[in-house]
Write a protein that holds these residues in place. Structure first.
Motif, PDB file in Angstrom:
ATOM      1  N   THR A  84       0.832  -1.204   0.000  1.00 23.14           N
ATOM      2  CA  THR A  84       0.000   0.000   0.000  1.00 23.14           C
ATOM      3  C   THR A  84       0.864   1.250   0.000  1.00 23.14           C
ATOM      4  O   THR A  84       0.614   2.207  -0.753  1.00 23.14           O
ATOM      5  N   ALA A  85       1.887   1.260   0.847  1.00 21.25           N
ATOM      6  CA  ALA A  85       2.772   2.431   0.932  1.00 21.25           C
ATOM      7  C   ALA A  85       3.422   2.716  -0.416  1.00 21.25           C
ATOM      8  O   ALA A  85       3.513   3.870  -0.851  1.00 21.25           O
ATOM      9  N   ARG A  86       3.887   1.682  -1.096  1.00 21.17           N
ATOM     10  CA  ARG A  86       4.570   1.877  -2.380  1.00 21.17           C
ATOM     11  C   ARG A  86       3.641   2.537  -3.397  1.00 21.17           C
ATOM     12  O   ARG A  86       4.038   3.469  -4.107  1.00 21.17           O
ATOM     13  N   LEU A  87       2.415   2.070  -3.483  1.00 24.13           N
ATOM     14  CA  LEU A  87       1.476   2.643  -4.434  1.00 24.13           C
ATOM     15  C   LEU A  87       1.254   4.128  -4.175  1.00 24.13           C
ATOM     16  O   LEU A  87       1.299   4.952  -5.091  1.00 24.13           O
ATOM     17  N   ILE A  88       1.024   4.478  -2.931  1.00 20.37           N
ATOM     18  CA  ILE A  88       0.715   5.874  -2.615  1.00 20.37           C
ATOM     19  C   ILE A  88       1.938   6.763  -2.811  1.00 20.37           C
ATOM     20  O   ILE A  88       1.848   7.854  -3.380  1.00 20.37           O
ATOM     21  N   LEU A  89       3.094   6.301  -2.377  1.00 18.88           N
ATOM     22  CA  LEU A  89       4.298   7.112  -2.506  1.00 18.88           C
ATOM     23  C   LEU A  89       4.699   7.309  -3.965  1.00 18.88           C
ATOM     24  O   LEU A  89       5.216   8.367  -4.336  1.00 18.88           O
ATOM     25  N   GLU A  90       4.473   6.302  -4.796  1.00 20.71           N
ATOM     26  CA  GLU A  90       4.884   6.402  -6.194  1.00 20.71           C
ATOM     27  C   GLU A  90       3.853   7.106  -7.074  1.00 20.71           C
ATOM     28  O   GLU A  90       4.197   7.643  -8.131  1.00 20.71           O
ATOM     29  N   LEU A  91       2.590   7.123  -6.640  1.00 21.96           N
ATOM     30  CA  LEU A  91       1.540   7.690  -7.474  1.00 21.96           C
ATOM     31  C   LEU A  91       1.143   9.106  -7.089  1.00 21.96           C
ATOM     32  O   LEU A  91       0.564   9.830  -7.909  1.00 21.96           O
ATOM     33  N   TYR A  92       1.456   9.521  -5.859  1.00 22.00           N
ATOM     34  CA  TYR A  92       0.942  10.794  -5.368  1.00 22.00           C
ATOM     35  C   TYR A  92       2.065  11.732  -4.927  1.00 22.00           C
ATOM     36  O   TYR A  92       3.172  11.296  -4.618  1.00 22.00           O
ATOM     37  N   PRO A  93       1.764  13.023  -4.864  1.00 25.35           N
ATOM     38  CA  PRO A  93       2.789  14.035  -4.533  1.00 25.35           C
ATOM     39  C   PRO A  93       3.188  14.005  -3.070  1.00 25.35           C
ATOM     40  O   PRO A  93       2.547  13.334  -2.239  1.00 25.35           O
ATOM     41  N   PRO A  94       4.231  14.747  -2.694  1.00 27.85           N
ATOM     42  CA  PRO A  94       4.778  14.710  -1.330  1.00 27.85           C
ATOM     43  C   PRO A  94       3.830  15.210  -0.251  1.00 27.85           C
ATOM     44  O   PRO A  94       4.130  15.053   0.932  1.00 27.85           O
ATOM     45  N   GLU A  95       2.709  15.804  -0.629  1.00 27.79           N
ATOM     46  CA  GLU A  95       1.764  16.285   0.379  1.00 27.79           C
ATOM     47  C   GLU A  95       1.169  15.153   1.206  1.00 27.79           C
ATOM     48  O   GLU A  95       0.577  15.378   2.265  1.00 27.79           O
ATOM     49  N   TYR A  96       1.314  13.932   0.721  1.00 25.52           N
ATOM     50  CA  TYR A  96       0.823  12.762   1.454  1.00 25.52           C
ATOM     51  C   TYR A  96       2.002  11.998   2.038  1.00 25.52           C
ATOM     52  O   TYR A  96       2.948  11.661   1.325  1.00 25.52           O
ATOM     53  N   THR A  97       1.949  11.731   3.338  1.00 27.93           N
ATOM     54  CA  THR A  97       2.995  10.948   3.996  1.00 27.93           C
ATOM     55  C   THR A  97       2.392   9.672   4.563  1.00 27.93           C
ATOM     56  O   THR A  97       1.207   9.623   4.901  1.00 27.93           O
ATOM     57  N   ILE A  98       3.219   8.645   4.666  1.00 26.86           N
ATOM     58  CA  ILE A  98       2.779   7.330   5.143  1.00 26.86           C
ATOM     59  C   ILE A  98       3.324   7.087   6.549  1.00 26.86           C
ATOM     60  O   ILE A  98       4.526   7.214   6.791  1.00 26.86           O
ATOM     61  N   HIS A  99       2.429   6.708   7.446  1.00 28.93           N
ATOM     62  CA  HIS A  99       2.799   6.301   8.798  1.00 28.93           C
ATOM     63  C   HIS A  99       2.268   4.882   8.991  1.00 28.93           C
ATOM     64  O   HIS A  99       1.063   4.677   9.169  1.00 28.93           O
ATOM     65  N   GLY A 100       3.172   3.903   8.898  1.00 31.74           N
ATOM     66  CA  GLY A 100       2.760   2.513   8.948  1.00 31.74           C
ATOM     67  C   GLY A 100       2.939   1.891  10.314  1.00 31.74           C
ATOM     68  O   GLY A 100       3.867   2.241  11.053  1.00 31.74           O
ATOM     69  N   TRP A 101       2.037   0.966  10.647  1.00 30.46           N
ATOM     70  CA  TRP A 101       2.152   0.190  11.891  1.00 30.46           C
ATOM     71  C   TRP A 101       2.112  -1.296  11.552  1.00 30.46           C
ATOM     72  O   TRP A 101       1.256  -1.758  10.795  1.00 30.46           O
ATOM     73  N   GLU A 102       3.061  -2.022  12.108  1.00 30.12           N
ATOM     74  CA  GLU A 102       3.145  -3.470  11.921  1.00 30.12           C
ATOM     75  C   GLU A 102       3.598  -4.082  13.242  1.00 30.12           C
ATOM     76  O   GLU A 102       4.591  -3.650  13.822  1.00 30.12           O
ATOM     77  N   ILE A 103       2.868  -5.081  13.705  1.00 31.21           N
ATOM     78  CA  ILE A 103       3.177  -5.654  15.016  1.00 31.21           C
ATOM     79  C   ILE A 103       4.381  -6.582  14.970  1.00 31.21           C
ATOM     80  O   ILE A 103       5.047  -6.801  15.987  1.00 31.21           O
ATOM     81  N   ASP A 104       4.714  -7.119  13.805  1.00 32.17           N
ATOM     82  CA  ASP A 104       5.770  -8.131  13.682  1.00 32.17           C
ATOM     83  C   ASP A 104       7.006  -7.528  13.021  1.00 32.17           C
ATOM     84  O   ASP A 104       7.004  -7.262  11.815  1.00 32.17           O
ATOM     85  N   PRO A 105       8.081  -7.308  13.763  1.00 31.67           N
ATOM     86  CA  PRO A 105       9.292  -6.744  13.149  1.00 31.67           C
ATOM     87  C   PRO A 105       9.877  -7.632  12.059  1.00 31.67           C
ATOM     88  O   PRO A 105      10.538  -7.134  11.146  1.00 31.67           O
TER      89      PRO A 105
END
Length: 314
Positions: free
Chosen positions: A131-152
């Motif tokens: 999901t992060a890759r799609l948004i970062l590659e398709l949209y401008p810098p005004e959108y930032t991704i803050h991801g949460w994952e329980i399993d390192p």
């Protein structure tokens, strides 16, 4: 993490990949994910000689596998790399070497930015970063991704096998990954949007059938913010046979409807055999939404949303 990797020495004649919610296909050639009770020889099995296992190990939270499907395969996933979690092997991340879109519900997630204010997007259940890759590659810098994952270990796998490290380098001021309980996710300014993709033991987590959890997530949205959710469906294979995919999906939607009322919409991929995605907030102007999407392939999803009050299982 590398020391934990174990090669897979044997694959069955047909390697089945569950939880594959594909984008709509022409009705004369539908593609459906395989479910446990499907025994037809026409299911979506991939011949074992067309599948390569790159990693296979158990972490504290997951049974983790990374596989590649040969580009020569006559299968919708040809040329992809997949992250499979849980004993049933549900797909939690997918990437293709030669294209950005995934032909899955991750692409639906990628339609969210144009209908929310610029700002922070929470990805709850980060996986290997599809999901992060799609948004970062398709949209401008005004959108930032803050991801949460329980399993390192899942993040380690993303960095080693899904180019997550490169994504972090290329967008170092736009992506922030947190290890911990996604239901505790928050940012100081509030989220413009929240993308929820939380599964455990092959099922949508039980907490998402609790209206209070949705009240908590709603409180962390900025004004005009929205939540988009993978609510699963009958293609989801749970370790607990009593966690039926359709029933869990409906209970999740009912819990959401208690919080969002008539501002809840549902999109179902395929012909009812695939996952559904939920969206909160007023339904946007559909023509404006389509025009604001960065690639035309995403536009087909816009007309598929229905009010939850009209949602029925096929």
């Amino acid at each position: 993490m590398a020391k934990e990797l174990v090669s897979l020495h044997f694959l069955p004649p047909q390697f089945h990949i569950p939880r594959l919610p594909l984008r709509p296909k022409p009705p004369q050639n539908p593609i459906f994910p395989r479910r446990r009770n499907r025994t037809s020889s026409n299911d979506d099995g991939v011949p074992s000689n067309e599948v390569k296992t790159i990693a296979k190990f158990k972490s504290r939270h997951n049974y983790i596998r990374v596989i590649e499907v040969s580009r020569r395969s006559d299968h919708p996933l040809a040329g992809s790399r997949l992250l499979l979690l849980d004993t049933p092997g549900n797909i939690h991340s997918i990437s293709f070497l030669l294209k950005t879109l995934t032909d899955s519900y991750f692409d639906v997630f990628a339609t969210l930015p144009p209908i929310i204010p610029p700002g922070s997007i929470g990805v709850l259940g980060f996986g290997a970063g599809s999901t992060a890759r799609l948004i970062l590659e398709l949209y401008p810098p005004e959108y930032t991704i803050h991801g949460w994952e329980i399993d390192p270990s899942v993040i380690d796998v993303g960095r080693e096998f899904f180019s997550l490290s490169k994504l972090e380098r290329d967008h170092k001021d736009r992506i922030f990954i947190n290890i911990g309980d996604a239901l505790d996710a928050s940012v100081r300014t509030g989220f413009s949007g929240i993308l929820v993709d939380l599964f455990s033991e092959g099922s949508v987590i039980k907490e998402l059938q609790d209206p209070n959890v949705w009240r908590g997530l709603k409180s962390r949205l900025r004004k005009r913010g929205r939540i988009m959710v993978n609510v699963g469906g009958r293609c989801v294979e749970a370790e607990d046979s009593e966690r039926d995919g359709d029933l869990v999906m409906v209970e999740t939607l009912k819990a959401m409807s208690q919080v969002f009322g008539d501002k809840l919409f549902v999109l179902t991929l395929g012909s009812g055999d695939d996952s559904s995605v939920a969206l909160t907030g007023d339904l946007p102007d559909l023509d404006a939404w389509k025009k604001s999407l960065p690639v035309r392939e995403l536009r087909s999803f816009v007309d598929m949303w229905k009010p939850f009050t009209e949602f029925t299982l096929s």
